[in-house]
Design an enzyme around this catalytic site. Structure first.
Site, mmCIF file in Angstrom:
data_model
loop_
_atom_site.group_PDB
_atom_site.id
_atom_site.type_symbol
_atom_site.label_atom_id
_atom_site.label_comp_id
_atom_site.label_asym_id
_atom_site.label_seq_id
_atom_site.Cartn_x
_atom_site.Cartn_y
_atom_site.Cartn_z
ATOM 1 N N ARG A 24 0.816 -1.222 0.000
ATOM 2 C CA ARG A 24 0.000 0.000 0.000
ATOM 3 C C ARG A 24 0.850 1.272 0.000
ATOM 4 O O ARG A 24 0.589 2.212 -0.728
ATOM 5 C CB ARG A 24 -0.941 0.000 1.211
ATOM 6 C CG ARG A 24 -2.043 -1.054 1.157
ATOM 7 C CD ARG A 24 -2.882 -0.993 2.417
ATOM 8 N NE ARG A 24 -3.965 -1.954 2.412
ATOM 9 C CZ ARG A 24 -3.834 -3.219 2.819
ATOM 10 N NH1 ARG A 24 -2.667 -3.652 3.268
ATOM 11 N NH2 ARG A 24 -4.880 -4.034 2.785
ATOM 12 N N ILE A 25 1.881 1.292 0.858
ATOM 13 C CA ILE A 25 2.701 2.498 0.946
ATOM 14 C C ILE A 25 3.543 2.662 -0.310
ATOM 15 O O ILE A 25 3.660 3.762 -0.856
ATOM 16 C CB ILE A 25 3.585 2.466 2.209
ATOM 17 C CG1 ILE A 25 2.706 2.457 3.470
ATOM 18 C CG2 ILE A 25 4.525 3.674 2.227
ATOM 19 C CD1 ILE A 25 3.477 2.271 4.759
ATOM 20 N N ASP A 35 9.442 -6.297 -6.075
ATOM 21 C CA ASP A 35 8.639 -6.932 -5.032
ATOM 22 C C ASP A 35 8.532 -8.418 -5.359
ATOM 23 O O ASP A 35 8.177 -8.779 -6.474
ATOM 24 C CB ASP A 35 7.244 -6.307 -4.956
ATOM 25 C CG ASP A 35 6.495 -6.683 -3.685
ATOM 26 O OD1 ASP A 35 6.297 -7.901 -3.457
ATOM 27 O OD2 ASP A 35 6.118 -5.779 -2.932
ATOM 28 N N CYS A 60 11.735 4.854 5.210
ATOM 29 C CA CYS A 60 10.652 5.191 6.144
ATOM 30 C C CYS A 60 9.873 3.925 6.468
ATOM 31 O O CYS A 60 8.664 3.979 6.715
ATOM 32 C CB CYS A 60 9.727 6.241 5.531
ATOM 33 S SG CYS A 60 10.471 7.865 5.333
ATOM 34 N N ARG A 105 11.285 0.244 8.172
ATOM 35 C CA ARG A 105 11.666 -0.372 9.438
ATOM 36 C C ARG A 105 13.166 -0.245 9.635
ATOM 37 O O ARG A 105 13.943 -0.376 8.695
ATOM 38 C CB ARG A 105 11.272 -1.864 9.479
ATOM 39 C CG ARG A 105 9.799 -2.093 9.791
ATOM 40 C CD ARG A 105 9.512 -1.776 11.257
ATOM 41 N NE ARG A 105 8.123 -1.957 11.624
ATOM 42 C CZ ARG A 105 7.205 -0.998 11.619
ATOM 43 N NH1 ARG A 105 7.520 0.220 11.229
ATOM 44 N NH2 ARG A 105 5.963 -1.240 12.005
ATOM 45 N N ASP A 118 13.871 7.668 8.607
ATOM 46 C CA ASP A 118 12.853 7.875 9.632
ATOM 47 C C ASP A 118 12.922 6.773 10.679
ATOM 48 O O ASP A 118 12.301 6.878 11.728
ATOM 49 C CB ASP A 118 11.459 7.894 8.980
ATOM 50 C CG ASP A 118 10.348 8.243 9.961
ATOM 51 O OD1 ASP A 118 10.506 9.231 10.708
ATOM 52 O OD2 ASP A 118 9.324 7.526 9.992
ATOM 53 N N GLU A 139 16.656 2.019 17.586
ATOM 54 C CA GLU A 139 15.588 2.847 18.165
ATOM 55 C C GLU A 139 15.291 2.376 19.583
ATOM 56 O O GLU A 139 15.276 1.174 19.849
ATOM 57 C CB GLU A 139 14.323 2.733 17.315
ATOM 58 C CG GLU A 139 14.395 3.491 16.003
ATOM 59 C CD GLU A 139 13.050 3.499 15.282
ATOM 60 O OE1 GLU A 139 12.006 3.562 15.963
ATOM 61 O OE2 GLU A 139 13.048 3.436 14.054
ATOM 62 N N HIS A 175 10.984 8.552 13.514
ATOM 63 C CA HIS A 175 9.934 7.550 13.264
ATOM 64 C C HIS A 175 8.552 8.213 13.283
ATOM 65 O O HIS A 175 7.656 7.826 14.026
ATOM 66 C CB HIS A 175 10.000 6.423 14.290
ATOM 67 C CG HIS A 175 9.368 5.146 13.808
ATOM 68 N ND1 HIS A 175 9.780 3.900 14.233
ATOM 69 C CD2 HIS A 175 8.355 4.910 12.930
ATOM 70 C CE1 HIS A 175 9.049 2.962 13.656
ATOM 71 N NE2 HIS A 175 8.178 3.554 12.850
ATOM 72 N N GLY A 199 6.612 8.664 10.388
ATOM 73 C CA GLY A 199 5.937 8.430 9.118
ATOM 74 C C GLY A 199 4.428 8.529 9.190
ATOM 75 O O GLY A 199 3.786 9.112 8.315
ATOM 76 N N ALA A 200 3.841 7.979 10.243
ATOM 77 C CA ALA A 200 2.381 7.989 10.386
ATOM 78 C C ALA A 200 1.893 9.117 11.292
ATOM 79 O O ALA A 200 0.702 9.183 11.606
ATOM 80 C CB ALA A 200 1.907 6.650 10.943
#
Length: 319
Positions: free
Chosen positions: A156-157, A176, A243, A245, A269, A274, A292, A294-295
């Protein structure tokens, strides 16, 4: 009917749940106290983002749990299969934040293309005394239009990134292992649109031909997606953005590639360590960094909250 949103929840989600009779708890419970808190309050639903982990030990220790929700896409901080083997519902919000993450990708791309990550650090320090010198050092900026972007991961992203790239006039190539072809609908403000079919190819071809690489893949259990070998395959002067993982790019190899000029710049990101990224990564003049986020837009969090609330009500048959 108690929901513990341990990493917070947008007010839209809180309101939607409370309207259905749920008690929503947004108190941040430390990891060491989580088991006792869930058992003491007979929590049926726990909602997390990236900060809280829900592992086998917590699942076994909390028999009241019926739903584990992740406000976001990746669920690597949850033992998903084990939870489901215990008849616990595990939910997430895979489409709620796609636009926000994709836009952050381009924030990093534009920043690097025009040296914003470096100029924003230096202008406050010496902009009043070395203005002409700084102007000279940033005169080699480039445009994104007409360049080739390589998308690794066409979920989706990745598809949303492709949509924005096509709107900017970029050529899009993608890799992919599970998606053979993606049909991207690009809609314009006057309701006109175009459909563009993008066939994926092996990652080696994408690395060799792209001016910009962006990663949209899950967390990796074994090795990096982009290591020294893959960085060497990239065009000299290409850029890379992650952006997705932390841990899918070898950060040591990335710094070496940036220092040598093989890679022009990077946007990160997410990070290997982390929430304590390395100082070398954070201070590198060729890396644009965000924590982090992104969302982390108002719109995405609103959609995430409503999506989680809807799924919880559906599972528990609350109408």
């Amino acid at each position: 009917m108690k929901v513990l949103a341990n990493d917070g929840l947008d007010q839209s989600g809180i309101d939607a749940l409370r309207e259905k009779g749920f008690e929503v708890i947004t108190e941040k419970v430390p990891p060491e106290d989580l088991k006792d808190y869930i058992n003491q309050h007979q929590i049926k639903t726990i909602l997390v983002r990236s900060a809280t982990t829900v592992r086998k030990e917590l699942i076994d220790a909390c028999p009241s749990l019926e739903i584990i929700g992740r406000g976001g896409v990746g669920m690597d901080n949850i033992d998903v299969e084990y939870a489901r083997s215990k008849n616990i519902h595990v939910i997430n919000t895979p489409s709620a934040s796609s636009e926000s993450v994709a836009e952050l990708v381009f924030a990093h791309l534009f920043s690097g293309a025009r040296f914003l990550q470096d100029s924003n650090r230096k202008m406050p320090l010496v902009g009043d005394t070395e203005f002409a010198k700084l102007k000279k050092s940033y005169e080699k900026g480039i445009e994104l239009r007409g360049k080739t972007i390589g998308i690794i991961g066409m979920g989706r992203i990745g598809q949303e990134v492709a949509r924005i790239a096509l709107g900017l006039g970029m050529r899009v190539i993608a890799a992919d292992s599970t998606v053979g072809k993606a049909s991207i609908k690009v809609t314009f403000y006057n309701r006109q649109f175009i459909n563009v079919d993008i066939e994926t190819e092996p990652i080696e071809g994408v690395l060799k031909h792209a001016d910009f690489i962006t990663l949209h893949v899950p967390a990796q259990k074994d090795g990096y997606v982009i290591g020294e070998k893959e960085l060497n395959m990239m065009k000299t002067g290409a850029a890379i953005v992650n952006c997705s993982r932390g841990g899918i790019i070898d950060e040591k190899a990335l710094i070496e590639a940036l220092d040598s000029g093989k890679v022009a710049y990077a946007g990160l990101d997410v990070f290997i360590n982390e929430p304590t990224p390395s100082k070398e990564i954070l201070n590198h003049p060729k890396i644009s960094v965000t924590p982090h986020t992104g969302a982390s837009t108002v719109e995405a969090q609103d959609r995430i909250g409503l999506s989680l609330a809807s799924q919880i009500c559906s599972i528990l048959n609350v109408s």
